[in-house]
Design a protein around this motif. Structure first.
Motif, PDB file in Angstrom:
ATOM      1  N   THR A  32      13.777  -5.678 -29.220  1.00 26.84           N
ATOM      2  CA  THR A  32      14.036  -6.768 -30.161  1.00 26.84           C
ATOM      3  C   THR A  32      13.389  -6.608 -31.531  1.00 26.84           C
ATOM      4  O   THR A  32      13.562  -7.479 -32.373  1.00 26.84           O
ATOM      5  CB  THR A  32      13.567  -8.103 -29.557  1.00 26.84           C
ATOM      6  N   ALA A  67      10.881  -5.301 -21.794  1.00 22.61           N
ATOM      7  CA  ALA A  67      11.042  -5.742 -23.176  1.00 22.61           C
ATOM      8  C   ALA A  67      10.102  -4.988 -24.097  1.00 22.61           C
ATOM      9  O   ALA A  67       8.912  -4.861 -23.817  1.00 22.61           O
ATOM     10  CB  ALA A  67      10.769  -7.241 -23.278  1.00 22.61           C
ATOM     11  N   THR A  90       9.070  -5.531 -27.916  1.00 24.33           N
ATOM     12  CA  THR A  90       9.290  -6.635 -28.853  1.00 24.33           C
ATOM     13  C   THR A  90       8.530  -6.505 -30.163  1.00 24.33           C
ATOM     14  O   THR A  90       8.469  -7.472 -30.923  1.00 24.33           O
ATOM     15  CB  THR A  90       8.919  -7.963 -28.181  1.00 24.33           C
ATOM     16  N   SER A 116       4.417  -5.585 -26.481  1.00 20.66           N
ATOM     17  CA  SER A 116       4.559  -6.495 -27.609  1.00 20.66           C
ATOM     18  C   SER A 116       3.669  -6.137 -28.789  1.00 20.66           C
ATOM     19  O   SER A 116       3.712  -6.796 -29.825  1.00 20.66           O
ATOM     20  CB  SER A 116       4.262  -7.931 -27.164  1.00 20.66           C
TER      21      SER A 116
END
Length: 297
Positions: free
Chosen positions: A76, A89, A91, A106
């Motif tokens: 993302t 994920a 991110t 993250s």
């Protein structure tokens, strides 16, 4: 729908932007400039230059993001990558998850190689694999294991279970329930060991506790070192409370004062300074410059 778009095959696929492409599969969308979906099902390449190679329900959401495959993976932030696996994920910018299940990278430049339920939120920090590992500090690394935690910059855990690195440059090699809580502190292995002052070391064993600056417990059981620059070689229930103290081994030996040493034996006790008990049983020195070679009662 866009200029020079390509949909090579499959069903219900969409290429919406300039030079976007879908190779095949079902319900895939290439929505960004030069975005690509190779195949699979319900994949989305939303960002410009984003890529989803295949798999199911994967999203490459922003500029130059990549998802290699697997299912329900998300990249993302710009240049983030998820290689595969599921429910992973990436991110933050340049974050990477290689694979596994339910991993989250993250931090900026953070990386997770694989495993499951691992979380890296520190910048440039790495978890190579394992399970339920958490790294919240920058430039830290965990090789693997389970339920290991790092909360300090440049700290390292090699593996094992329920180990913690809580100060800068702290290291836990492995083992179980070990804590390196001083700057530059090291616990090589064993279980339930603590190195809680700067540059302190526990080599192994179990239930050893080192709070002296630059002090060492090599191993054994239930030993403690509270004085600075002091050493416990091994044995059990041996303790150094004074600076530069030494208990080489044995059982139940205790050193207070300054620069005292017990070589071994049982229940040796020194409270003066510059004194030595070589060994024996129940020997005691309460004066400076004392010496007992051995024996006892």
């Amino acid at each position: 729908l866009g200029i020079y778009t390509t949909v090579s095959g499959g069903q219900f696929n969409t290429a919406k932007n300039w030079n976007a492409a879908v190779g095949g599969g079902y319900l895939n969308i290439a929505n960004g400039l030069m975005a690509t979906v190779g195949g699979g099902s319900s994949n989305s390449a939303i960002g410009d230059y984003a890529t989803v190679a295949g798999g199911v329900a994967n999203d490459a959401q922003t500029f130059a993001t990549t998802v290699g495959g697997g299912n329900d993976n998300q990249a993302t932030a710009s240049a983030a990558t998820v290689g595969g696996g599921q429910y992973n994920a990436a991110t933050n910018y340049y974050a990477v998850v290689g694979g596994g299940i339910s991993n989250a990278a993250s931090g900026l430049y953070a990386a997770i190689g694989g495993g499951n339920n691992n979380v890296v939120s520190g910048q440039s920090s790495v978890v190579a694999g394992g399970s339920t590992i958490t790294v919240t500090a920058d430039y830290a690394s965990v090789g693997g294991g389970s339920s290991n935690v790092i909360t300090a910059t440049y700290a390292t855990i090699g593996g094992g279970q329920n180990n913690a690195g809580t100060e800068t440059y702290a290291t836990v090699g492995g083992g179980l329930y070990n804590t390196a809580g001083g700057s530059g502190a090291v616990v090589s292995g064993g279980w339930s060991n603590t190195a809680n002052n700067d540059s302190s070391t526990v080599g192994g064993g179990n239930s050893n506790y080192n709070t002296g600056y630059a002090s060492t417990i090599s191993g054994g059981e239930q030993n403690s070192s509270l004085g600075d620059y002091s050493t416990v070689g091994g044995g059990n229930l041996n303790h150094t409370y004074g600076d530069y103290g030494l208990v080489a081994g044995g059982n139940g030996n205790t050193v207070y004062g300054y620069m005292n040493a017990i070589g071994g034996g049982t229940a040796g006790y020194i409270t003066g300074s510059y004194s030595t008990i070589a060994g024996g049983r129940w020997n005691r020195i309460e004066a400076d410059f004392g010496t007992i070679a051995g024996g006892g009662w």
